[in-house]
Design a protein around this motif. Structure first.
Motif, mmCIF file in Angstrom:
data_model
loop_
_atom_site.group_PDB
_atom_site.id
_atom_site.type_symbol
_atom_site.label_atom_id
_atom_site.label_comp_id
_atom_site.label_asym_id
_atom_site.label_seq_id
_atom_site.Cartn_x
_atom_site.Cartn_y
_atom_site.Cartn_z
ATOM 1 N N PHE A 28 0.832 -1.203 0.000
ATOM 2 C CA PHE A 28 0.000 0.000 0.000
ATOM 3 C C PHE A 28 0.869 1.258 0.000
ATOM 4 O O PHE A 28 0.699 2.142 -0.843
ATOM 5 C CB PHE A 28 -0.960 -0.007 1.193
ATOM 6 N N VAL A 29 1.830 1.307 0.908
ATOM 7 C CA VAL A 29 2.708 2.477 0.999
ATOM 8 C C VAL A 29 3.539 2.636 -0.284
ATOM 9 O O VAL A 29 3.678 3.735 -0.817
ATOM 10 C CB VAL A 29 3.617 2.369 2.252
ATOM 11 N N GLY A 30 4.077 1.528 -0.790
ATOM 12 C CA GLY A 30 4.892 1.576 -2.011
ATOM 13 C C GLY A 30 4.114 2.123 -3.195
ATOM 14 O O GLY A 30 4.639 2.896 -4.011
ATOM 15 N N ASN A 31 2.833 1.768 -3.291
ATOM 16 C CA ASN A 31 2.009 2.277 -4.389
ATOM 17 C C ASN A 31 1.665 3.751 -4.212
ATOM 18 O O ASN A 31 1.525 4.485 -5.193
ATOM 19 C CB ASN A 31 0.759 1.415 -4.570
ATOM 20 N N LEU A 32 1.549 4.201 -2.967
ATOM 21 C CA LEU A 32 1.377 5.647 -2.733
ATOM 22 C C LEU A 32 2.644 6.402 -3.145
ATOM 23 O O LEU A 32 2.577 7.503 -3.697
ATOM 24 C CB LEU A 32 1.057 5.934 -1.263
ATOM 25 N N ILE A 33 3.802 5.790 -2.884
ATOM 26 C CA ILE A 33 5.069 6.423 -3.288
ATOM 27 C C ILE A 33 5.143 6.512 -4.814
ATOM 28 O O ILE A 33 5.550 7.537 -5.370
ATOM 29 C CB ILE A 33 6.286 5.659 -2.710
ATOM 30 N N LEU A 34 4.721 5.450 -5.513
ATOM 31 C CA LEU A 34 4.682 5.501 -6.988
ATOM 32 C C LEU A 34 3.761 6.624 -7.449
ATOM 33 O O LEU A 34 4.081 7.372 -8.383
ATOM 34 C CB LEU A 34 4.205 4.160 -7.560
ATOM 35 N N ALA A 35 2.604 6.758 -6.801
ATOM 36 C CA ALA A 35 1.652 7.819 -7.157
ATOM 37 C C ALA A 35 2.295 9.187 -6.960
ATOM 38 O O ALA A 35 2.103 10.110 -7.772
ATOM 39 C CB ALA A 35 0.389 7.699 -6.309
ATOM 40 N N PHE A 36 3.074 9.330 -5.901
ATOM 41 C CA PHE A 36 3.774 10.588 -5.622
ATOM 42 C C PHE A 36 4.711 10.943 -6.777
ATOM 43 O O PHE A 36 4.691 12.058 -7.294
ATOM 44 C CB PHE A 36 4.555 10.466 -4.307
ATOM 45 N N PHE A 37 5.526 9.974 -7.190
ATOM 46 C CA PHE A 37 6.506 10.252 -8.243
ATOM 47 C C PHE A 37 5.865 10.435 -9.620
ATOM 48 O O PHE A 37 6.459 11.019 -10.511
ATOM 49 C CB PHE A 37 7.593 9.172 -8.280
ATOM 50 N N ALA A 38 4.645 9.932 -9.776
ATOM 51 C CA ALA A 38 3.952 10.090 -11.063
ATOM 52 C C ALA A 38 3.333 11.482 -11.211
ATOM 53 O O ALA A 38 3.008 11.905 -12.327
ATOM 54 C CB ALA A 38 2.864 9.027 -11.207
ATOM 55 N N GLN A 39 3.153 12.195 -10.105
ATOM 56 C CA GLN A 39 2.405 13.455 -10.145
ATOM 57 C C GLN A 39 2.987 14.482 -11.114
ATOM 58 O O GLN A 39 2.244 15.185 -11.796
ATOM 59 C CB GLN A 39 2.277 14.067 -8.741
ATOM 60 N N ASP A 40 4.318 14.579 -11.184
ATOM 61 C CA ASP A 40 4.918 15.569 -12.094
ATOM 62 C C ASP A 40 4.512 15.308 -13.544
ATOM 63 O O ASP A 40 4.405 16.237 -14.341
ATOM 64 C CB ASP A 40 6.447 15.575 -11.962
ATOM 65 N N GLY A 41 4.280 14.043 -13.863
ATOM 66 C CA GLY A 41 3.856 13.696 -15.218
ATOM 67 C C GLY A 41 2.399 14.063 -15.489
ATOM 68 O O GLY A 41 1.963 14.103 -16.638
ATOM 69 N N HIS A 42 1.625 14.301 -14.406
ATOM 70 C CA HIS A 42 0.209 14.658 -14.566
ATOM 71 C C HIS A 42 -0.038 16.145 -14.323
ATOM 72 O O HIS A 42 -1.161 16.617 -14.461
ATOM 73 C CB HIS A 42 -0.658 13.825 -13.602
ATOM 74 N N ALA A 43 1.016 16.861 -13.946
ATOM 75 C CA ALA A 43 0.871 18.296 -13.707
ATOM 76 C C ALA A 43 0.585 18.981 -15.038
ATOM 77 O O ALA A 43 1.089 18.570 -16.079
ATOM 78 C CB ALA A 43 2.153 18.848 -13.090
ATOM 79 N N GLY A 44 -0.268 19.997 -15.000
ATOM 80 C CA GLY A 44 -0.598 20.687 -16.252
ATOM 81 C C GLY A 44 -0.668 22.172 -16.025
ATOM 82 O O GLY A 44 -0.349 22.673 -14.944
#
Length: 417
Positions: free
Chosen positions: A269-285
């Protein structure tokens, strides 16, 4: 129509099946007019049908004897539906607020009928990609993990109960073997199923395969995964196995459930939240840099562990004179010793959480099954940048997990990648 042997159900046979079973037909008020049936099994393994009518709704999930996303070339036992049904019932009994109710199970048909999590419930992973905040997520998930893990461990159970349960779930060996392969083996060697954002991450994937220290550490985690029957774990507790609204959190899909190390669930669960964190820059607009959302994810990670720690140890204190046989009250009855034991236990669990979480992160970047958090970033170079940062952190956490003493240090490391 007879359902005395296994067959995949389509829309028509599904209605016949429901009609013949009061435990299911009662959920739609025995009313078949205007029924809407939608197949939503976007997962890798199963058929999932949502049935909604004017008088009620339910979900039917059916396991196939192969991996759906690959096809019949990768056979897979449909018995996994049995373990999923048992785990749903047991976890649901321990934490009914966060596990959907099971209405019906049919072992021959490998079929589970359960509560439909109606809109606005969505898969948590999709919510994280969309940048939606869930203020109760850490509260709810820590509650679910504390109750299900504590109450199926020897801190709560007698060794007799525990052994019996372990023996039953040993039958879910095929799904355990799948995890052993895709999490602890494939990413560290050349494997036909591995993929990554090429050519950008070619060298990174190679570095993983050449890292001796990483391989030594992952071997230790693999042996814990295979040998340590600590509690009844969900076995696949990523952000795609949780459905949410701002005030509801429901854990689904425990078909990988078995008695294993608690840290594997918390780490997933925590590891997938960390992945979501690092993906955010790719979803920033334009107009949304996602900075405040990233802060929310960091806070959620920190709160999840801290609340889990608090709730788990509170359960332990409450039941310290109960039937659990890990630490017999006759031996561990003084407060000082009790405190030392808890500290040692929770420290090891924290390091397991970081190790397993890191292994799950690495496999989602250079292994077979990836996450939509990254996959939905269109520009390959931007996606690769996000993935590389997550991979770097994953390797650090896996190799140096014992150096971290608190979750705030992990948050700090995430900010500095």
């Amino acid at each position: 129509m007879s359902f005395s042997e296994f067959r995949p159900l389509d829309e028509n046979s599904l209605i016949e099946y429901i009609k013949a079973r009061p435990s299911l037909s009662s959920k739609i008020g025995h009313n078949y007019d205007g029924l809407k049936i939608k197949e939503v099994g976007d997962g890798n393994l199963n058929f999932v049908h949502i049935i909604v009518g004017p008088s009620g709704s339910l979900v039917i999930k059916q396991a196939l004897p192969y991996i759906r996303c690959i096809g019949e070339s990768w056979p897979m036992t449909k018995e996994r539906a049995y373990f999923e049904a048992v785990a749903l019932k047991q976890h649901g009994g321990l934490c009914p607020e966060h596990v959907p109710e099971v209405y019906h199970f049919d072992r021959t048909m490998s079929l589970i009928g359960m509560r439909y999590l109606e809109p606005p419930h969505i898969i948590l992973r999709k919510g994280l990609i969309a940048g939606i905040e869930y203020p109760l997520l850490a509260e709810h998930m820590s509650e679910y993990m504390a109750k299900t893990l504590f109450c199926t461990s020897l801190l709560y159970q007698s060794t007799t109960e525990h052994k019996r349960a372990v023996a039953e779930f040993c039958g879910n060996v095929e799904l355990c073997r799948l995890t052993e392969q895709v999490v602890f083996s494939d990413p560290y060697k050349v494997s036909e199923y591995n993929r990554w954002t090429s050519p950008y991450l070619d060298r990174d994937a190679e570095t993983v395969r050449e890292d001796n220290l990483l391989k030594i550490e992952v071997a230790e985690l693999k042996s814990k995964f295979c040998e340590r029957a600590q509690a009844l774990i969900h076995g696949d507790l990523h952000t795609g196995s949780v459905m949410v609204t701002p005030d509801s959190t429901q854990v689904i899909d425990p078909e990988f459930a078995f008695y294993g190390p608690m840290g594997f669930d918390i780490g997933a669960f925590v590891g997938n939240l960390i992945l979501a964190f690092f993906a955010q820059d790719g979803h920033a607009g334009q107009g949304n840099d996602r900075k405040s959302y990233k802060e929310w994810i960091l806070k959620t990670i920190e709160d999840t562990w801290n609340l889990f720690h608090q709730k788990f140890t509170a359960l332990w204190d409450e039941h310290k004179n109960g039937s659990g046989e890990a630490y017999l009250p006759a031996i561990y009855n003084n407060p000082e010793l009790q405190k030392l034991i808890q500290e040692k236990y929770m420290k090891e669990l924290f390091h397991d959480t970081l190790g397993f979480g890191a292994a799950k992160m690495i496999r989602r970047i250079v292994g077979v099954a990836h996450v939509e958090d990254f996959e939905s970033i269109k520009e390959a170079n931007i996606r690769a940048d996000c993935e590389r940062r997550a991979l770097e952190l994953g390797k650090t956490l896996l190799k140096r997990r014992r150096e971290f003493v608190s979750i705030s240090e992990v948050i700090s490391a995430m900010k500095h990648v």
